[in-house]
Design an enzyme around this catalytic site. Structure first.
Site, PDB file in Angstrom:
ATOM      1  N   ALA A 137      21.665  35.210  37.231  1.00  0.00           N
ATOM      2  CA  ALA A 137      21.229  36.606  37.259  1.00  0.00           C
ATOM      3  C   ALA A 137      22.075  37.496  36.356  1.00  0.00           C
ATOM      4  O   ALA A 137      21.900  38.708  36.345  1.00  0.00           O
ATOM      5  CB  ALA A 137      21.273  37.135  38.693  1.00  0.00           C
ATOM      6  N   SER A 140      27.747  37.087  36.813  1.00  0.00           N
ATOM      7  CA  SER A 140      29.025  36.414  36.621  1.00  0.00           C
ATOM      8  C   SER A 140      29.497  35.619  37.820  1.00  0.00           C
ATOM      9  O   SER A 140      30.618  35.759  38.298  1.00  0.00           O
ATOM     10  CB  SER A 140      30.102  37.410  36.186  1.00  0.00           C
ATOM     11  OG  SER A 140      31.117  36.709  35.493  1.00  0.00           O
ATOM     12  N   ASP A 186      34.430  39.759  32.426  1.00  0.00           N
ATOM     13  CA  ASP A 186      34.001  39.281  33.731  1.00  0.00           C
ATOM     14  C   ASP A 186      35.175  38.876  34.610  1.00  0.00           C
ATOM     15  O   ASP A 186      35.235  39.213  35.795  1.00  0.00           O
ATOM     16  CB  ASP A 186      33.048  38.100  33.569  1.00  0.00           C
ATOM     17  CG  ASP A 186      31.767  38.488  32.860  1.00  0.00           C
ATOM     18  OD1 ASP A 186      31.489  39.694  32.754  1.00  0.00           O
ATOM     19  OD2 ASP A 186      31.051  37.580  32.402  1.00  0.00           O
TER      20      ASP A 186
END
Length: 398
Positions: A137, A140, A186
């Site tokens: 999605a 991360s 991330d």
């Protein structure tokens, strides 16, 4: 830019520390030493700027990967995921080699490898994972898995590493061991975010600042719309765009596109006229860095609603200049705006994944319904819609 999402899969239901501890004991026959958690993230603004030494503004999600862990003294690393097929993955830490281990287990194995490469006294471990971070999605899940592992090993072996050092180790694991050339955003978000804030990160020098982001206090909500699609051209297209940005920087004689100011953008674009496809990439990066700074100025001034048009402008730039949107993401943005959203844009690497939508609290349900109905009318999978609540970064649960 997110790395691959081939991390420990979700099971679709929330997990608590007790559940994860029980699962660890069922797999390994003993209680874990502790339980650690690291969140997924959504990026409010600042897309593809991280590998151009630019600015990003992510926030941590309430969705987390939990790691139950205990040390071993025999040099063996055992890994088990509650959401992955197969049993325990068993590896010897002195035999870990970059890109040799595939699948989700490469991410935690890479953490052990990166720590040992850095000279840190890390031995073996037993680890069990549960996760509620959606995979595929663009949120991360890979960084959540990496950072949860790094924090667990940091405590198990009393390494005393600060969150930013753990983020750098996690990025090295993903770059050098897994083989994904991701930026630092991330992992830093997973390690360093705080509840109620977005994280303003300068990816060149890694300085960061917590920016208050109290949506509920202002009667707002930030929706994440997971389109549940991922188009195959995404990985190769990411590499192409990164290479194009690097060509642009070389042609302009700068270290990175971060060094091109908005004031000098027109002349930079003229200078790049002989580089097919590059001017549009450069225009996105330069204007996106500006949008990050403008969003932060709005948030600092308490004008959260004013960021809506900036989010929408970011989507147009990603769609038109960077060319990494897709019909599903465009449908989310167009439908949400038509239904009264304050702003919307794709988030993450592109070609699928998720979009974010800033809405008035009273309008959230109606806008979510409008997007769901638009997907049904177009014959798409039903999107998964949930609220992005700015949450805490990695931490120990017990």
């Amino acid at each position: 830019m997110a790395g691959h999402e081939a991390a420990t899969p979700t099971t679709g239901r929330p997990h608590g520390a007790r559940h994860t501890a029980d699962r660890f004991a069922a797999v390994y026959g003993a209680a874990p030493t502790g339980i650690w958690a690291a969140p997924g993230r959504v990026n409010l603004i600042g897309e593809h700027t991280d590998y151009n030494d630019g600015f990003v503004l992510p926030l941590a999600l309430p969705h987390t990967t939990l790691a139950a862990a205990a040390p071993r003294t025999d040099g063996v690393l055992r890994l088990h995921s509650g959401g992955a097929d197969g049993g325990v993955v068993e590896l010897r830490i002195d035999a870990l080699r970059p890109t040799a281990q595939g699948g989700w287990a490469a991410y935690p194995a890479g953490i052990v490898w990166a720590m040992r490469e850095a000279g840190l006294p890390v031995g073996g471990a037993d680890l069990h994972y549960d996760s509620t971070v959606p995979t595929g999605a663009g949120l991360s899940s890979s960084a959540a898995l990496e950072v949860a592992t790094a924090l667990a090993l940091n405590d198990l072996y009393a390494l005393g590493l600060e969150p930013q050092r753990l983020a750098r180790i996690a990025q090295r694991a993903e770059n050098a061991f897994v083989g994904v050339p991701c930026g630092i955003m991330d992992q830093t978000a997973a390690a360093c975010c705080t509840e109620g804030h977005a994280l303003f990160l300068d990816t060149r020098d890694l300085t960061h600042r917590q920016v208050p982001f109290d949506l509920a206090g202002e009667g707002l909500r930030l929706l994440v719309v997971d389109t549940r699609v991922k188009h195959e051209l995404g990985d190769g297209a990411y590499a192409e765009r990164r290479a194009g940005c690097e060509r642009g920087a070389r042609a302009l004689g700068v270290r990175a596109l971060r060094d091109v100011s908005g004031a000098h953008l027109p002349e930079a674009l003229a200078e790049l006229a002989g580089e097919p496809g590059v001017p549009a990439l450069v225009r996105h990066i330069v204007t996106e860095n500006q949008r990050v700074e403008e969003v932060i100025a709005c948030l600092d001034a308490g004008r959260t609603r004013a960021i809506g048009p900036l989010l929408t402008a970011g989507h147009a730039s990603l769609r038109d200049d960077f060319a990494i949107s897709c019909p599903e993401l465009d449908l989310v943005v167009d439908t949400a705006l038509a239904a009264g959203a304050l702003g919307a844009r794709m988030t993450g690497g592109g070609f699928g994944g998720s979009a974010i939508v800033l809405v008035e609290e009273a309008a959230a349900a109606g806008i979510g319904t409008a997007v769901t109905e638009a997907f049904a009318a177009a014959g798409h999978l039903e999107p998964r819609i949930f609220e992005a609540v700015p949450s805490a970064g990695a931490h120990r649960l017990q």
